[in-house]
Design a protein around this motif. Structure first.
Motif, PDB file in Angstrom:
ATOM      1  N   SER A  20      48.518 -41.586 -23.585  1.00 25.21           N
ATOM      2  CA  SER A  20      47.840 -42.628 -23.171  1.00 25.21           C
ATOM      3  C   SER A  20      47.152 -42.658 -22.529  1.00 25.21           C
ATOM      4  CB  SER A  20      49.212 -43.890 -23.238  1.00 25.21           C
ATOM      5  OG  SER A  20      49.809 -43.676 -22.769  1.00 25.21           O
ATOM      6  N   ILE A  22      45.880 -46.707 -19.477  1.00 25.02           N
ATOM      7  CA  ILE A  22      45.176 -47.719 -18.782  1.00 25.02           C
ATOM      8  C   ILE A  22      43.667 -48.868 -19.918  1.00 25.02           C
ATOM      9  CG2 ILE A  22      46.233 -49.389 -17.019  1.00 25.02           C
ATOM     10  CD1 ILE A  22      48.578 -48.385 -19.120  1.00 25.02           C
ATOM     11  N   GLN A  27      47.824 -50.196 -22.301  1.00 26.51           N
ATOM     12  CA  GLN A  27      48.302 -49.171 -22.197  1.00 26.51           C
ATOM     13  C   GLN A  27      47.667 -48.731 -24.339  1.00 26.51           C
ATOM     14  OE1 GLN A  27      52.260 -47.798 -22.224  1.00 26.51           O
ATOM     15  NE2 GLN A  27      51.546 -46.198 -21.231  1.00 26.51           N
TER      16      GLN A  27
END
Length: 251
Positions: A20, A22, A27
């Protein structure tokens, strides 16, 4: 020895995952699982081949005219692509990921592995043979999708058809591979088959039975006062025959 597994099958190496990231304080999932990788791959094909061109339609219709059997239809289309579309591995920028339109490949008469998959899939589906874009790694790569769900797992693209509830794997880049036999460099590998936008399947390409690959030579020689006389007969089958066919055509 020739065609031995690559060092990466045995040597220690480290693989990084980005699960993942940001973006704008949010997220975003990226490569947390195989589904994430499939969504990335699907984005490369979802906007191509919305329809078949009249020229490609005419060619396909001429190949399957009077043929109701789906397997025979698939064989004819596969053979036409093998004989008429030249494999040229030209990849630039996102061309290394996004297949070109089937109509363009047909007009140019050449393409890379993704382009071969593009034209095969379009022609087969038009012929009412269920066909799917398929990502796969060649045997130079040691990874399975179920173990490493990253783009490094594949370096090749083929077409998969469903015949009699079984998958048949068609590699348009191998002009001498017979229908029903996987091309040699993908046998035993996992294939990621694009069924639809939301659905995919992972299937193992079968290894070609060793009994299909025979090298039989019969040599009868006689030593007499005039020297050495006789004859030699050589019979090849399977990959050995396909490779000999390729070599003799290039010669």
């Amino acid at each position: 020895y020739a065609d031995a597994p690559d060092n990466s099958y045995y040597s220690l190496h480290v693989i990084f995952y980005i699960e993942s990231y940001i973006a704008n304080d949010n997220q975003v999932k990226y490569m947390a699982g195989l589904g994430d990788m499939y969504r990335l791959n699907w984005s490369f094909v979802e906007n191509i081949n919305k329809e078949i061109s009249p020229y490609l339609k005419k060619i396909t219709d001429s190949l399957i005219s009077g043929i109701d059997n789906k397997e025979e239809r698939a064989k004819r289309i596969y053979k036409w692509v093998q004989q008429n579309i030249k494999y040229v591995a030209f990849e630039e920028g996102m061309g290394g990921f996004i297949p070109r339109e089937a109509s363009l490949v047909c007009n140019r008469r050449f393409g890379d592995c993704k382009d071969m998959s593009s034209i095969l899939t379009v022609m087969l589906n038009h012929a009412a043979v269920p066909a799917y874009y398929t990502w796969i790694g060649t045997r130079s790569l040691p990874y399975d999708y179920t173990e490493v769900h990253l783009p490094i797992t594949d370096n090749h693209m083929i077409t998969t058809v469903r015949l009699n509830d079984k998958f048949v794997f068609l590699d348009g880049t191998d002009s001498y591979c017979i229908f029903g036999a996987p091309s040699g460099h993908i046998q035993g590998k996992q294939a990621l088959i694009a069924i639809s936008k939301e659905k995919y399947e992972v299937a193992r390409v079968p290894e070609y039975e060793k009994g299909n690959n025979l090298y039989i030579d019969t040599t009868i020689l006689e030593l007499n006062e005039k020297g050495l006389t006789g004859n030699i007969r050589l019979k090849l089958s399977g990959y050995l025959a396909m490779d000999m066919n390729r070599k003799m055509n290039y010669i």
